[in-house]
Write a protein that holds these residues in place. Structure first.
Motif, PDB file in Angstrom:
ATOM      1  N   GLN A 330      10.626  -9.866   2.721  1.00  0.00           N
ATOM      2  CA  GLN A 330      10.385  -9.941   1.035  1.00  0.00           C
ATOM      3  C   GLN A 330      10.375 -10.674   0.200  1.00  0.00           C
ATOM      4  O   GLN A 330       9.828 -10.953  -0.976  1.00  0.00           O
ATOM      5  CB  GLN A 330      12.126  -8.455   0.849  1.00  0.00           C
ATOM      6  N   HIS A 331      11.220 -11.347   1.042  1.00  0.00           N
ATOM      7  CA  HIS A 331      11.386 -12.537  -0.058  1.00  0.00           C
ATOM      8  C   HIS A 331       9.772 -13.642   0.420  1.00  0.00           C
ATOM      9  O   HIS A 331       9.757 -14.069  -0.767  1.00  0.00           O
ATOM     10  CB  HIS A 331      12.486 -14.198   0.390  1.00  0.00           C
ATOM     11  N   GLU A 334       7.315 -11.897  -2.187  1.00  0.00           N
ATOM     12  CA  GLU A 334       8.243 -11.728  -3.733  1.00  0.00           C
ATOM     13  C   GLU A 334       7.199 -13.167  -3.660  1.00  0.00           C
ATOM     14  O   GLU A 334       6.609 -13.639  -4.797  1.00  0.00           O
ATOM     15  CB  GLU A 334       8.958 -11.923  -3.660  1.00  0.00           C
ATOM     16  N   GLU A 335       7.500 -14.164  -2.918  1.00  0.00           N
ATOM     17  CA  GLU A 335       6.883 -15.258  -3.914  1.00  0.00           C
ATOM     18  C   GLU A 335       5.124 -15.120  -4.205  1.00  0.00           C
ATOM     19  O   GLU A 335       4.697 -16.374  -4.113  1.00  0.00           O
ATOM     20  CB  GLU A 335       7.175 -16.756  -2.435  1.00  0.00           C
ATOM     21  N   THR A 528      14.222  -3.806  -3.800  1.00  0.00           N
ATOM     22  CA  THR A 528      15.482  -4.175  -3.152  1.00  0.00           C
ATOM     23  C   THR A 528      16.436  -3.587  -3.048  1.00  0.00           C
ATOM     24  O   THR A 528      16.824  -2.437  -2.276  1.00  0.00           O
ATOM     25  CB  THR A 528      15.897  -5.646  -3.859  1.00  0.00           C
TER      26      THR A 528
END
Length: 821
Positions: A330-331, A334-335, A528
């Motif tokens: 997920q991170h 997002e980036e 999230t």
């Protein structure tokens, strides 16, 4: 019919299963399952077959729908055109409405505005944040009882369109898949076919633009399409090579040869046969399958709590490890979204700057061109005061402009992030899939989970607050003479507005980049939370051993759903319906585009109104008629009040003075007879005119006798007269032929059955707050039913005191006055 009753029984039984599933989901605090159960229950209540047209952009989906409907209702082009789900259903007249983001309220619009609200490149669509468009058309094919749905094209650079179509597909009862002769299959099309195949949705494959290739090349393309369908596990699917544009042009020019050459009639014929014979069973089967899957998932989730302590501990460790991996994914997602937005959004916004500035100037032009100072007072003519007044007068326009620009930025953001949004929301939903997999209890539908999002579901970017002000130039203002100030006023205002517009545009473009960063954070937070909810659901199920009652209830639920599914699959297709009720009652009765009324009742009502109108004139003007009327003691009570409804106070006074005087004399004579009360009662009661003594009643009886006699004989085909139940009985009493007697009886039954269906549909739409979708037939069905069952209201109405009678529009001859309510 037995088949129809069996269909309704299964439909209601399926509704019972869904309500039980809803109760269990609510008790388990499972919002997702509860939402699915509610959606299925609503779909079952609507009882509407959904025929979806889907495929890659620019294949001609909208053109095909226009061709089937016979007119260019939907926009077409070589670039992606349809950008929102567009549903077309039958309606008494052409109507359209749209819904905005975050609202279920349907906003009605003229039909000609539809293209501007669904086209991909429409600025107005973006400004209004249109999510769905609904259209009603009086097209005969839509009378078969289905919703014709145009979906955004897949495979374009506009990823949100593909997501919208994929999300809507599970709601399809059948799919018309459109590809083309002009280019080969794409991977996006193959993926779409595989999703349709997994859903086991009936499929009609159209290969469009047949006019672009010769016969040999067309044969090769059709063979290739058949191979792709087989590879995507789509079997028993007929392929329809055609030219949608050719079919549309042929229909519009009434060229039957060109229409046949287009290939369109073959598809229409097969669709009509399918929808007539199979749509009810397919619709019910689709809802039953999803209900059974929902029940199976609830039972599976409940069973997760049956593991022993050691097994549960191991599962929790494995699940926690996967969650850690998921957080990393997920991170990273997002980036990638932030990087893509930062790389491309600035250029996209910059390309809009000049247009945005011109748009704001255009919006303000009306307020500025007509601006005049509030007075000629010296203080109010100060430039600062003029600037403040201008800013207040134009503030609403600036807010609307800001909202429209942010709507465009939202579309830019969704378009840039669409691919990553798929991955982000797939990851958010994945705990619901890999958790049961780790437990060794997956379900078949888990393997084909798709990202469940559309642009209307995503968080809305915050609207930036722009401090709007207008600064009028004050240089040398106090040294100018009054006449010079007036000459320079509008010149300085125009310059001030130009500067303010440029400044507002600059600040908005700068704010847009900042709000984009906040939007990404909001989207990630939304995904999230969705992921956290899925994690919590799995852990809650794992830690909660089911009670015996819950386990038994779910076993019963699954068994009931599967039994109903098997019963529906084995049931015979519903019979092809006979001619609809609106075709009964042609030359002799009202057609369905108007009120349907019993022809005998109409003749009686018209005769009564004519008689009463003539009588009230005679009673108001001729002494001989007044005396005769008094001798007959007037009309019966019902027709006395009908007379009151059409006569003026002057006419009633002139016509009934003799009646009142005659009645008074009779009453005095009765009182003078010194009769006992019972005998006196009978003498007084003689003043109430019975039906057989009422001249209006005699006119009605004679009109009824003549009109009923007219319909004892006649053709037994579609042009049967519309008759109410009572007058059907009167005609049958005259002993018509057996065939005609049966035909007349079937006709009134068909009319009542159609009205019953329309009334149920009316009630459903009212309860579901879809009033705008109510057709004219549905609106008037209750009145038509009452007329069929009880005859015309004017013929059956009793006296109602001083209340006026209801007359057909334009029939009342009342000139007003006392007694009117």
């Amino acid at each position: 019919m037995d088949e129809l009753r069996a269909y309704q029984r299964r439909r209601l039984a399926l509704a019972d299963v869904l309500r039980a599933a809803l109760d269990l989901a609510r008790a388990a605090h499972d919002d997702r399952l509860e939402g699915e159960a509610r959606a299925l229950l609503a779909r079952l209540a609507g009882d509407r077959f959904t025929l979806v047209v889907a495929g890659q952009f620019s294949r001609g989906k909208s053109t095909l729908m226009n061709a089937i409907l016979g007119a260019p209702y939907l926009p077409t082009g070589v670039v992606p055109m349809t950008s929102v789900i567009t549903t077309i259903v039958y309606g008494s007249r052409q109507r359209a409405a749209f819904r905005r983001r975050g609202s279920d309220i349907a906003i009605e619009i003229p039909l000609e505005q539809v293209p501007d609200l669904i086209a991909q490149n429409s600025k107005r669509r973006a400004e209004l944040q249109v999510t769905t468009v609904d259209i009603q058309l009086p097209a005969e094919i839509l009378r078969l009882g289905f919703a014709f749905v145009d979906t955004p094209g897949i495979g374009s650079a506009i990823g949100a369109n593909s997501a919208t179509t994929r999300r809507f597909l599970p709601r399809a009862d059948a799919v018309v898949f459109v590809t083309g002769f002009d280019s080969a299959f794409t991977q996006a099309e193959v993926d779409l076919l595989q999703q349709i195949a997994h859903q086991r949705t009936p499929l009609f494959c159209v290969v469009n633009k047949r006019d672009l290739v010769d016969t040999d090349e067309a044969s090769t393309v059709v063979t290739s399409v058949a191979s792709v369908l087989a590879g995507a596990s789509v079997s028993d699917t007929e392929i329809f090579p055609l030219s949608a544009l050719g079919g549309l042009n042929a229909k519009r020019s009434a060229d039957s040869d060109a229409l046949a050459a287009s290939g369109l009639p073959m598809l229409e014929s097969v669709l009509q046969q399918f929808l007539t014979a199979r749509k009810a069973r397919v619709f019910l089967s689709n809802v039953a399958e999803r209900t059974a899957a929902l029940a199976a998932r609830e039972r599976r989730d409940l069973s997760l709590g049956t593991f022993d302590g050691a097994t549960r501990g191991n599962l929790e460790q494995l699940f926690a490890q996967r969650i850690k991996q998921l957080v990393v994914e997920q991170h990273a997602c997002e980036e990638r979204i932030r990087s893509c937005v930062r790389l491309h959004l600035g250029g996209l916004i910059e390309s809009c700057r000049t247009r945005w500035q011109r748009d704001l100037a255009r919006r303000l032009r009306g307020s500025v061109d007509g601006f005049e100072p509030p007075s000629r007072d010296r203080d109010l003519l100060e430039p600062s005061a003029i600037g403040e007044t201008l800013a207040q007068a134009t503030a609403d326009h600036v807010r609307e402009w800001t909202f429209a620009c942010v709507a465009e930025v939202t579309e830019m953001l969704v378009g840039l992030a669409a691919g990553e949004l798929d991955r982000l929301y797939d990851a958010a939903d994945s705990p619901s899939v890999f958790g049961p997999e780790l437990a060794g209890r997956p379900l078949p539908e888990d393997a084909v989970m798709h990202a469940d999002w559309t642009s209307s579901d995503l968080p809305q970017p915050q609207i930036p607050r722009l401090d709007w002000s207008v600064q009028v130039d004050t240089t040398d203002w106090r040294h100018l003479r009054h006449s010079a100030r007036a000459a320079q006023l509008h010149h300085r205002i125009d310059s001030a507005i130009d500067v303010a517009v440029a400044d507002a545009t600059q600040r908005l473009t700068s704010a847009a980049v900042e709000l984009a960063d906040h939007w990404v954070s909001d989207v990630v937070a939304d995904a999230t939370k969705r992921c956290d909810d899925a994690v919590e659901r799995f852990r809650s199920h794992l830690a909660s051993p089911p009670s015996d009652d819950d386990a038994a209830a779910l076993d019963t639920l699954v068994t009931s759903a599967e039994r109903l599914l098997a019963e529906i699959a084995a049931a015979p297709a519903l019979p092809t319906p006979a001619a609809p009720a609106d075709r009964l009652g042609g030359a002799s009765g009202s057609a369905r585009d108007g009120e349907r009324e019993c022809v005998v009742c109409v003749a009686m009502r018209d005769g009564l109104i004519s008689f009463m109108s003539h009588s009230q004139f005679m009673l108001a003007t001729r002494a001989r008629d007044q005396i005769r009327h008094a001798r007959g003691r007037g009309f019966c009570p019902t027709h006395t009040w009908l007379y009151h409804g059409i006569a003026s106070p002057l006419g009633i006074s002139a016509g009934y003075a003799a009646v009142a005087e005659s009645a008074a004399e009779r009453l005095d004579k009765a009182a003078a007879s010194r009769s006992p009360a019972p005998l006196l009662a009978s003498l007084v009661d003689e003043l109430v005119v019975p039906s057989e003594g009422c001249p209006a009643c005699r006119v009605l009886a004679e009109t009824e006798r003549l009109e009923v006699g007219r319909h004892v004989r006649g053709p037994d085909g579609a042009d049967l007269p519309v008759l109410c139940v009572a007058h059907t009985a009167r005609v049958l009493e005259r002993n018509p032929s057996a065939d005609r007697a049966r035909a007349l009886t079937r006709a009134v039954a068909a009319n009542l059955r159609r009205d019953s269906e329309d009334m149920r549909s009316y009630a459903l739409k009212r309860e579901a707050r879809y009033r705008w979708l109510i057709t004219d037939e549905e609106s008037r069905a209750y009145r038509e039913t009452l007329r069929l069952l009880a005859g015309d209201a004017l013929l059956a109405r009793a006296g109602e005191g001083e209340k006026d009678m209801e007359f057909p529009e334009g029939e009342t001859a009342r000139s007003g006055g006392e007694g009117a309510s």
